[in-house]
Design an enzyme around this catalytic site. Structure first.
Site, mmCIF file in Angstrom:
data_model
loop_
_atom_site.group_PDB
_atom_site.id
_atom_site.type_symbol
_atom_site.label_atom_id
_atom_site.label_comp_id
_atom_site.label_asym_id
_atom_site.label_seq_id
_atom_site.Cartn_x
_atom_site.Cartn_y
_atom_site.Cartn_z
ATOM 1 N N SER A 21 0.857 -1.189 0.000
ATOM 2 C CA SER A 21 0.000 0.000 0.000
ATOM 3 C C SER A 21 0.889 1.233 0.000
ATOM 4 O O SER A 21 1.972 1.221 0.597
ATOM 5 C CB SER A 21 -0.893 0.034 1.244
ATOM 6 O OG SER A 21 -1.541 1.284 1.334
ATOM 7 N N TYR A 59 -1.410 -0.438 10.221
ATOM 8 C CA TYR A 59 -1.572 -0.955 8.854
ATOM 9 C C TYR A 59 -0.403 -0.510 7.973
ATOM 10 O O TYR A 59 0.184 -1.303 7.239
ATOM 11 C CB TYR A 59 -2.906 -0.447 8.287
ATOM 12 C CG TYR A 59 -3.139 -0.702 6.816
ATOM 13 C CD1 TYR A 59 -3.554 -1.957 6.354
ATOM 14 C CD2 TYR A 59 -2.973 0.318 5.871
ATOM 15 C CE1 TYR A 59 -3.783 -2.178 5.002
ATOM 16 C CE2 TYR A 59 -3.201 0.098 4.526
ATOM 17 C CZ TYR A 59 -3.609 -1.155 4.092
ATOM 18 O OH TYR A 59 -3.829 -1.365 2.756
HETATM 19 P P1 NAP Z 1 -11.472 -5.805 0.289
HETATM 20 O O1 NAP Z 1 -12.364 -5.315 -0.793
HETATM 21 O O2 NAP Z 1 -11.817 -5.529 1.727
HETATM 22 O O3 NAP Z 1 -11.265 -7.382 0.084
HETATM 23 C C1 NAP Z 1 -10.427 -8.044 0.966
HETATM 24 C C2 NAP Z 1 -10.288 -9.478 0.549
HETATM 25 O O4 NAP Z 1 -9.344 -10.089 1.454
HETATM 26 C C3 NAP Z 1 -11.571 -10.254 0.668
HETATM 27 O O5 NAP Z 1 -11.643 -11.174 -0.405
HETATM 28 C C4 NAP Z 1 -11.431 -10.981 2.002
HETATM 29 O O6 NAP Z 1 -12.082 -12.241 2.051
HETATM 30 C C5 NAP Z 1 -9.944 -11.215 2.063
HETATM 31 N N1 NAP Z 1 -9.451 -11.385 3.432
HETATM 32 C C6 NAP Z 1 -9.528 -10.524 4.469
HETATM 33 N N2 NAP Z 1 -8.989 -11.081 5.559
HETATM 34 C C7 NAP Z 1 -8.573 -12.309 5.206
HETATM 35 C C8 NAP Z 1 -7.979 -13.371 5.908
HETATM 36 N N3 NAP Z 1 -7.703 -13.292 7.205
HETATM 37 N N4 NAP Z 1 -7.685 -14.508 5.223
HETATM 38 C C9 NAP Z 1 -7.984 -14.620 3.898
HETATM 39 N N5 NAP Z 1 -8.564 -13.655 3.197
HETATM 40 C C10 NAP Z 1 -8.865 -12.511 3.844
HETATM 41 O O7 NAP Z 1 -9.965 -5.243 0.109
HETATM 42 P P2 NAP Z 1 -9.219 -4.599 -1.160
HETATM 43 O O8 NAP Z 1 -9.412 -3.142 -1.085
HETATM 44 O O9 NAP Z 1 -9.538 -5.342 -2.380
HETATM 45 O O10 NAP Z 1 -7.708 -4.852 -0.701
HETATM 46 C C11 NAP Z 1 -6.910 -5.887 -1.245
HETATM 47 C C12 NAP Z 1 -5.467 -5.604 -0.868
HETATM 48 O O11 NAP Z 1 -5.094 -4.317 -1.358
HETATM 49 C C13 NAP Z 1 -5.210 -5.562 0.635
HETATM 50 O O12 NAP Z 1 -3.961 -6.141 0.923
HETATM 51 C C14 NAP Z 1 -5.181 -4.075 0.937
HETATM 52 O O13 NAP Z 1 -4.414 -3.784 2.087
HETATM 53 C C15 NAP Z 1 -4.531 -3.550 -0.332
HETATM 54 N N6 NAP Z 1 -4.783 -2.138 -0.564
HETATM 55 C C16 NAP Z 1 -6.045 -1.670 -0.754
HETATM 56 C C17 NAP Z 1 -6.236 -0.316 -0.954
HETATM 57 C C18 NAP Z 1 -7.600 0.293 -1.154
HETATM 58 O O14 NAP Z 1 -7.705 1.534 -1.107
HETATM 59 N N7 NAP Z 1 -8.623 -0.496 -1.399
HETATM 60 C C19 NAP Z 1 -5.145 0.558 -0.941
HETATM 61 C C20 NAP Z 1 -3.876 0.032 -0.746
HETATM 62 C C21 NAP Z 1 -3.705 -1.311 -0.563
HETATM 63 P P3 NAP Z 1 -13.683 -12.392 2.285
HETATM 64 O O15 NAP Z 1 -14.316 -11.937 0.999
HETATM 65 O O16 NAP Z 1 -13.890 -13.843 2.564
HETATM 66 O O17 NAP Z 1 -14.030 -11.501 3.440
#
Ligand code: NAP
Length: 251
Positions: free
Chosen positions: A146, A160
């Site tokens: 991130s 985080y």
């Molecule tokens: P999201 O929409 O909240 O989706 C998170 C995904 O991770 C879901 O499929 C969830 O599974 C899974 N997950 C959460 N905890 C888990 C665990 N303990 N074991 C296995 N799976 C788990 O998140 P996103 O925004 O797509 O983020 C994806 C990645 O990008 C993350 O690493 C996040 O830190 C990074 N990121 C996101 C952003 C942003 O602005 N969105 C920015 C920077 C970095 P379930 O569906 O089963 O709940």
């Protein structure tokens, strides 16, 4: 789908960036393993969409906070698709907005366990299968970090940001450790992306709210991150290892 299709595991592949990666990965010809922890329906929907488009996929439940579940997931993949070719460590969580002096140890431990140790354990299992040192035929790992690792997320979630900084350093170190063993390891640092992660941290409107601070004045999409990760997975990035790519609208 040919016998030689490569296998891609996306942790947290049921929703958000992970789901986009699964769909676009299948389009690019990978057999896809969709990991999830709680939302089986979302993961199944991703699998159905891939199958409907003529691809091959299955969903596997495993909590990235559990070493035992991670080991079982890799065994399930070995049985179903054979050794892994590509891993995207995408599963990640944020917590509620808080200052460090308001955080308890349980919150900090959860943050590190899922975002850092889960990533390292999956990478370990992938290296065991991919490394030429272990009889493997090579492979590629992409870690989803991130831009928070650079910005620090003061007043929001420094825990985080620190976890993602650990992911960055792990990426560089592992890349150098296995560079001679046929494995490339890179990371993508997304900026603010429009997914449900913000609602899970108690800030459903966060992506739009912080747009003014983003030089491009808009949040990114899950597909924009997925495409960057897919490029790093591909042979087009054959000389890139230990790289950390900001995909953050200029932030
Ligand atoms: P999201 O929409 O909240 O989706 C998170 C995904 O991770 C879901 O499929 C969830 O599974 C899974 N997950 C959460 N905890 C888990 C665990 N303990 N074991 C296995 N799976 C788990 O998140 P996103 O925004 O797509 O983020 C994806 C990645 O990008 C993350 O690493 C996040 O830190 C990074 N990121 C996101 C952003 C942003 O602005 N969105 C920015 C920077 C970095 P379930 O569906 O089963 O709940």
């Amino acid at each position: 789908m040919t016998q030689t299709a490569k296998t891609l595991l996306v942790t947290g592949g049921g929703r958000g960036i992970g789901a986009a990666l699964c769909r676009l990965g299948a389009e690019a010809g990978y057999r896809v393993v969709v990991n999830y922890v709680a939302n089986a329906a979302a993961a199944d929907e991703v699998v159905r969409a891939i199958e409907a488009a003529g691809g091959e996929a299955f969903a596997v439940k495993a909590d990235m906070a559990s070493e035992a579940e991670i080991l079982s997931m890799f065994e399930a993949i070995d049985e179903r698709f054979g050794p892994l070719d590509a891993l995207v460590n995408n599963a990640g969580v944020v917590s509620l907005k808080a200052r460090v002096d308001e955080m308890d140890a349980a919150r900090m431990e959860r943050m590190m366990r899922i975002n850092v140790i889960g990533t390292m354990l999956c990478a370990r299992e992938a290296v065991k299968r991919m490394s030429t040192r272990h009889g493997g035929k090579g492979g590629v790992i992409v870690n989803i970090s991130s831009i928070a690792a650079v910005l620090g997320s003061a007043g929001e979630y420094v825990d985080y940001a620190a976890a993602k900084a650990a992911v960055d350093t792990f990426t560089v170190g592992l890349a150098r450790e296995v560079a001679e063993e046929g494995i490339r390891v890179n990371a993508v640092r997304p900026g603010t992306i429009d997914t449900e992660i913000h609602a899970s941290g108690g800030q459903p409107d966060r992506a739009m709210r912080v747009s003014a601070q983003i030089p491009m004045k808009r949040p990114g999409t899950a597909e924009e991150i997925a495409r960057a990760a897919l490029w790093l997975l591909s042979n087009e990035a054959s000389y890139a290892t230990g790289a950390i790519l900001n995909v953050s609208g200029g932030r």
